[in-house]
Design an enzyme around this catalytic site. Sequence first.
Site, PDB file in Angstrom:
ATOM      1  N   ASP A  13     -26.245   3.481  55.268  1.00 12.48           N
ATOM      2  CA  ASP A  13     -25.164   4.259  55.279  1.00 12.48           C
ATOM      3  C   ASP A  13     -24.173   3.708  56.134  1.00 12.48           C
ATOM      4  O   ASP A  13     -24.235   3.400  57.204  1.00 12.48           O
ATOM      5  CB  ASP A  13     -25.846   5.544  55.947  1.00 12.48           C
TER       6      ASP A  13
ATOM      7  N   GLU B 200     -23.239   0.728  52.230  1.00  9.24           N
ATOM      8  CA  GLU B 200     -21.954   1.673  52.017  1.00  9.24           C
ATOM      9  C   GLU B 200     -20.909   1.258  52.922  1.00  9.24           C
ATOM     10  O   GLU B 200     -21.106   1.225  54.262  1.00  9.24           O
ATOM     11  CB  GLU B 200     -22.407   3.189  52.225  1.00  9.24           C
TER      12      GLU B 200
END
Length: 579
Positions: free
Chosen positions: A245, A282
């Site tokens: 993330d 990401e």
Amino acid sequence: MAQFEVWAPNAQRVEVVVRSERIEMARDERGWWRVEAPQAHPADYYGFSLDGGDPLPDPRSAWQPLGVHGSSRLLDHSSFDWTDGEWRGVAPPGDIVYEMHVGTFTDQGTFDAAAAKLDHLVDLGAGAVEIMPVAEFPGDRGWGYDGVDLYAPHHSYGGPDGLKRFVDACHGRGLGVILDVVYNHLGPDGNYLGRFGPYFSDKYSTLWGDAVNLDGPGSDEVRSFFIDNALGWLEDYHCDGLRVDAVHAIFDQSAVHFLEELSARVDELKNSLGRTLFLVAESDLNDPRIVTPREAGGYGVNAAWSDDFHHALHALLTGDRSGYYADFGSVEQVAKALRSVYVYDGAFSGHRGRRHGRPVGDLPGTRFFGYVQNHDQVGNRALGERSSHLMSHELLKVGAALVLTSPFVPLLFQGEEWGASTPFCYFTDHSDPQLAHAVSEGRRREFASFGWDPAAVPDPQDPETFNMSKLNWNELDEPLHAELLEWHKQLIRLRRAEPALHDGRRDLVNVRFDEAERWLALERGPITVACNFSDRLVSVPMHAGRAAQVLLTSVEPPEARAGSVDLGPESVTIFSAES
């Protein structure tokens, strides 16, 4: 008997507390404390006491059945009976990836209940399941990005064995598993890491407070904490890949960046286990170095989410210009994203007030994920609106066609395949009243800055916000939902059947468009994907011979004339040239 160990370099005395008995631990020169406890039994509860204080959960706890503030519980990973011994993984990072939130995927919200729905994903044509974070987070409901016990699968989902059963079931059906992990911050509720050692640093600031200490004093052990965590999900839980993330919030000025070290260690484990393992990042940096191989000076991550493609497609199909969507909205930008991955590859961004990104060079499209929905882009809207709330049924088909015929790895968000009518909102379950109030008010202020009415924002702490976000599987029996599901299945079958559509070579991608007429033609080898984004009939010029055969169309077969084809309003037709 059990071996206990914990890193607590600043403590003067550490005891492990097992069944209310305190056992002194011995310290080594690096700040690790260890002891053997003959009186400990499998599944015993325990905690660590620092300098005589109350016992705290183990930073590396594999099992937190009582939640983030409760005692840890011993777990023997070798006791699980796996059945996937022949599994060798999926081609990184998978061909069709399906993003899932365990808590809202089914009414029960457990790993076992999700496993019972896997035949739906197989029938759809998914190749891998990407699970939103499952590391222990506060309460019984949440997105998982505020996890604090990073080694422990969440108790309300089914704990460690529940996750193992889910992964085992996926592999039994030929599905890979990608787990979302968060290494840029920890949540505030139940976060005891800072008491054990220098896990955090005020050298950098993030949206969530102090950054993780990856390059300051004591950072060697902190890096090991996160890298060991990643390797554990891959080895102990048999996951095939990890989605890391918000890597733009992983701050590290070391000569070897954390992501580079992580990718090298994952490759070592891959060679050791003899099955495919991979990483997906990401990032909002639009920096191709993240997915550039290490030997070419990159970090060696296998793929990254590509928000520019999403933003361009979403803004065009919905007309949304709020927030960062102000930078998007033209057909030309969708065309550029299909060809070049990033719309902002060094171009000036009005939203940011500066140039942003850099060109991706000759990296293949399979290094990037393409999507029209994901948990962020749905859940970070005020009302959790999906694309099905924001665009017509016909444009949902157009968006799906571009995602599933793009040169990227297609990502679908749970329920997208049938145009689910349920929202996906942001929800939390904090027990601290002050924190709960701060989260709710902060959410309202954030949306007010986007122009949304703060009074209309569902309260994240209200259990109903969570309940209304659960998928309604009964919709599959309704005609429009069933029609959209069949459309996705047809597109996935076509992608698999046509070599040109699953070839990630971007040099073979050609895109033609007309901004005024609002049409676009994506050409990949012999395949042409002709899209009409307007509400009127348009004529799309075709190369000689390219419009020979209609493979798939969202409307009645279009009328072809010499050198052109007429497309109905808000429609897409996929052609194959004569061989």
